[in-house]
Design a protein around this motif. Structure first.
Motif, mmCIF file in Angstrom:
data_model
loop_
_atom_site.group_PDB
_atom_site.id
_atom_site.type_symbol
_atom_site.label_atom_id
_atom_site.label_comp_id
_atom_site.label_asym_id
_atom_site.label_seq_id
_atom_site.Cartn_x
_atom_site.Cartn_y
_atom_site.Cartn_z
ATOM 1 N N GLY A 203 0.779 -1.239 0.000
ATOM 2 C CA GLY A 203 0.000 0.000 0.000
ATOM 3 C C GLY A 203 0.807 1.283 0.000
ATOM 4 O O GLY A 203 0.258 2.345 0.278
ATOM 5 N N ARG B 278 -10.328 14.342 0.177
ATOM 6 C CA ARG B 278 -11.732 14.113 -0.165
ATOM 7 C C ARG B 278 -11.959 14.250 -1.677
ATOM 8 O O ARG B 278 -12.701 13.475 -2.284
ATOM 9 C CB ARG B 278 -12.608 15.107 0.605
ATOM 10 N N TRP C 168 -10.750 11.058 -3.343
ATOM 11 C CA TRP C 168 -11.669 9.946 -3.053
ATOM 12 C C TRP C 168 -12.944 10.084 -3.882
ATOM 13 O O TRP C 168 -13.403 9.118 -4.483
ATOM 14 C CB TRP C 168 -12.024 9.923 -1.566
ATOM 15 N N LYS D 48 -12.242 8.099 -7.138
ATOM 16 C CA LYS D 48 -12.694 6.816 -6.586
ATOM 17 C C LYS D 48 -11.529 5.922 -6.174
ATOM 18 O O LYS D 48 -11.579 4.691 -6.330
ATOM 19 C CB LYS D 48 -13.583 6.051 -7.587
ATOM 20 N N ILE D 49 -10.461 6.550 -5.723
ATOM 21 C CA ILE D 49 -9.336 5.775 -5.199
ATOM 22 C C ILE D 49 -9.040 6.237 -3.774
ATOM 23 O O ILE D 49 -9.321 7.379 -3.406
ATOM 24 C CB ILE D 49 -8.066 5.876 -6.069
ATOM 25 N N ILE D 50 -8.488 5.330 -2.993
ATOM 26 C CA ILE D 50 -8.208 5.621 -1.598
ATOM 27 C C ILE D 50 -6.751 6.027 -1.442
ATOM 28 O O ILE D 50 -5.845 5.273 -1.824
ATOM 29 C CB ILE D 50 -8.550 4.399 -0.723
ATOM 30 N N GLY E 157 -1.765 4.416 0.339
ATOM 31 C CA GLY E 157 -3.208 4.345 0.550
ATOM 32 C C GLY E 157 -3.601 3.647 1.843
ATOM 33 O O GLY E 157 -4.705 3.103 1.922
ATOM 34 N N ASN E 158 -2.714 3.686 2.838
ATOM 35 C CA ASN E 158 -3.021 2.983 4.086
ATOM 36 C C ASN E 158 -3.702 3.913 5.090
ATOM 37 O O ASN E 158 -3.054 4.721 5.738
ATOM 38 C CB ASN E 158 -1.746 2.378 4.674
ATOM 39 N N VAL E 159 -5.011 3.795 5.191
ATOM 40 C CA VAL E 159 -5.766 4.604 6.150
ATOM 41 C C VAL E 159 -6.581 3.690 7.048
ATOM 42 O O VAL E 159 -6.965 2.593 6.655
ATOM 43 C CB VAL E 159 -6.742 5.572 5.444
ATOM 44 N N ASP E 160 -6.837 4.171 8.248
ATOM 45 C CA ASP E 160 -7.709 3.447 9.166
ATOM 46 C C ASP E 160 -9.144 3.911 8.885
ATOM 47 O O ASP E 160 -9.507 5.042 9.193
ATOM 48 C CB ASP E 160 -7.294 3.752 10.605
ATOM 49 N N LEU E 161 -9.944 3.025 8.288
ATOM 50 C CA LEU E 161 -11.287 3.426 7.848
ATOM 51 C C LEU E 161 -12.192 3.786 9.023
ATOM 52 O O LEU E 161 -13.221 4.432 8.833
ATOM 53 C CB LEU E 161 -11.930 2.314 7.019
ATOM 54 N N SER E 162 -11.833 3.366 10.232
ATOM 55 C CA SER E 162 -12.686 3.759 11.361
ATOM 56 C C SER E 162 -12.296 5.112 11.931
ATOM 57 O O SER E 162 -12.913 5.597 12.875
ATOM 58 C CB SER E 162 -12.693 2.678 12.439
ATOM 59 N N PHE F 51 -13.734 12.731 7.550
ATOM 60 C CA PHE F 51 -14.889 13.308 6.830
ATOM 61 C C PHE F 51 -16.126 13.351 7.725
ATOM 62 O O PHE F 51 -16.309 12.458 8.544
ATOM 63 C CB PHE F 51 -15.198 12.496 5.574
#
Lengths: 316, 316
Positions: free
Chosen positions: A52, A267, A270, A274-276, A307-312, A316
């Motif tokens: 990533g 943002r 994203w 459409k990519i993280i 692209g390493n994010v903690d989605l929790s 946003f």
């Protein structure tokens, strides 16, 4: 005595060596972001790289460049981030041991990732002194070679392959924008750009809340990063010595951006592409959004570092 | 009397017609998701399509297929979702008017998107009766051609180009998985698959909370979708007549999945592939995760239908 700095032929060598292991990531563009910024932007997508992040390039080059005798003793580093996972996977691919020193408060998701790649983890207290002391002990016990995350000849040469590919896959860029933390990616990017596309400027982009590269670049000595505060968690570290020398020589400017602009840029990518991407990757686009760089009518290469994010824990 | 149903040559014709306007989206794969599922998965990325969804293919085919005289009077639809934006942009590209009836409680971000593409919006009460009545009035006033979001010959032919490209760009798929809402994408997918790759099965994947296609498919008549409840907001509608006939003929099975599996699958794609997909796109992978389909050792094509999500309302 001047340290031995990598040059473009070292990046070419690195590229040959790592090609069987790394993805040649795509270069993407977005009509709507071009419309908003008035420029032609070309995004080099290291968020799609293995592990990533671009870090896998440098780690792979460092591991693959070891002579057989050294390789047998393994590699070691202290890191709580992408470099630890990158080094663990690079070592696994060569079939050698990776010893990673991690602070005991490292996020469990990161610990699991490093474990998943088969590394030996040694935990220590969560401060730099404890990390360095523990690493020294591990190295004394194992004979492993330390692979620093950015202040390392082979790591810099490996990271330089990112911009090399970007330039090879894109025509006539006027500008290349790159985030800066420790300076591994930036120094490699600057070497490749000045060798392949001498007319193009290289601009480093940094969060205002972690502006040690800005102050080092314009102040003529390395200013350490003290209490940095930014959502761009890949950009908290101070510049390395090797990195600093290359950056002083080849980088044209350093600009800083606000946290608001980083989140807005993240943002935008994203939503429109459409990519993280992780916050660190959004810093160059943030500089454009905040008018820190004039890009009107220009062809601009932007390195999306990971692209390493903690989605929790999204902003946003 | 049997309705006139599109066949594969209509999809080929559609493909030629829409190629100048739509993206040929990439087919991506992920080693780590392959490892987890024990299969080889090939994801067709319509989240990267213009307007962020496959809907732009069908809308473009419908608009470009109009004769000159009809085109001059414009097109019309009622929709609060991706189809409205897709039709608006397709009409703009042909230089004709798009009339869109939207419920007055539609999210402002969707209203802005449709406006941004230059469509004329008429607002109405938020129920199907009001939408249909208002649309009839708009059509009576303008002479515009109604373009239904899925129960339309040209829309189905346009959506079928997605699977056509997926099959052309991938070798020897054993299975193709597709989400189902109104059935536009699924019916087009089934026609292309049975024409190009007759040995491959087509399996429709649906949220258990909106299982009208499942009940229609196994019950031998269209069962309307009443009070559907699912995070997959693109899959709330009932099957269209044309879609139902094609699905009965060409689809091999319909499976349903839980909301938990949809969110887990969506998260897996975001985290492992670093791409943004909407919940509807995650339904086929959810079916694999939930063991509703045996994919071990198979080559599986999965259609990711779109990437339009509200980042301030994520399920993580």
């Amino acid at each position: 005595m001047e340290a031995h700095l990598p040059v473009f032929s070292d990046i070419e060598k690195a590229h040959q060596l790592i090609q069987p292991f790394v993805h040649r990531t795509p270069v993407l563009s977005s009509k709507s972001i071009n419309r908003i910024t008035g420029a032609e932007l070309f995004f080099k997508c290291e968020n799609f790289q293995k592990v990533g992040a671009f870090k896998y390039r440098g780690a792979t080059n460092a591991v693959q460049s070891l002579c057989h005798a050294d390789a047998l003793k393994g590699v070691a580093t202290h890191s709580s981030g992408n470099h630890a996972a990158a080094l663990a996977l690079a070592a696994k691919k060569r079939g050698i041991a990776a010893h990673v020193v991690m602070p005991e408060n490292a996020p469990s998701v990161k610990i699991e990732a490093v474990k998943g790649y088969g590394a030996n983890i040694t935990f220590c207290e969560a401060n730099l002194q404890a990390r360095e002391k523990t690493l020294a002990k591990v190295i004394a016990n194992t004979g492993a070679t330390e692979i620093h995350p950015y202040n390392n000849f082979y790591v810099i040469a490996g990271q330089g392959t990112t911009a090399k590919e970007l330039i090879e896959d894109t025509l006539h860029l006027n500008l290349i924008l790159c985030p800066v933390g420790g300076g591994g990616l930036l120094s490699g990017t600057a070497i490749s750009t000045k060798a392949l596309l001498s007319s193009s400027k290289v601009i480093a982009c940094e969060p205002a809340g972690a502006d040690d590269a800005f102050r080092s670049f314009y102040g003529n000595e390395i200013v350490p990063s003290i209490n940095p505060k930014t959502i761009a968690d890949g950009l908290l570290t101070s510049l390395g010595q090797l990195n600093y020398q290359i950056i002083k020589k080849h980088v044209d400017a350093v600009v800083t951006v606000s946290e608001t602009a980083i989140v807005a840029a993240m943002r935008m990518v994203w939503e429109r592409m459409k990519i993280i991407i992780e916050p660190s990757s959004a810093v160059p686009l943030a500089a454009i959004i905040e008018n820190k760089i004039d890009v009107k009518g220009q062809k601009v290469g932007i390195i999306l570092s990971g692209g390493n994010v903690d989605l929790s824990k999204l902003p946003f």
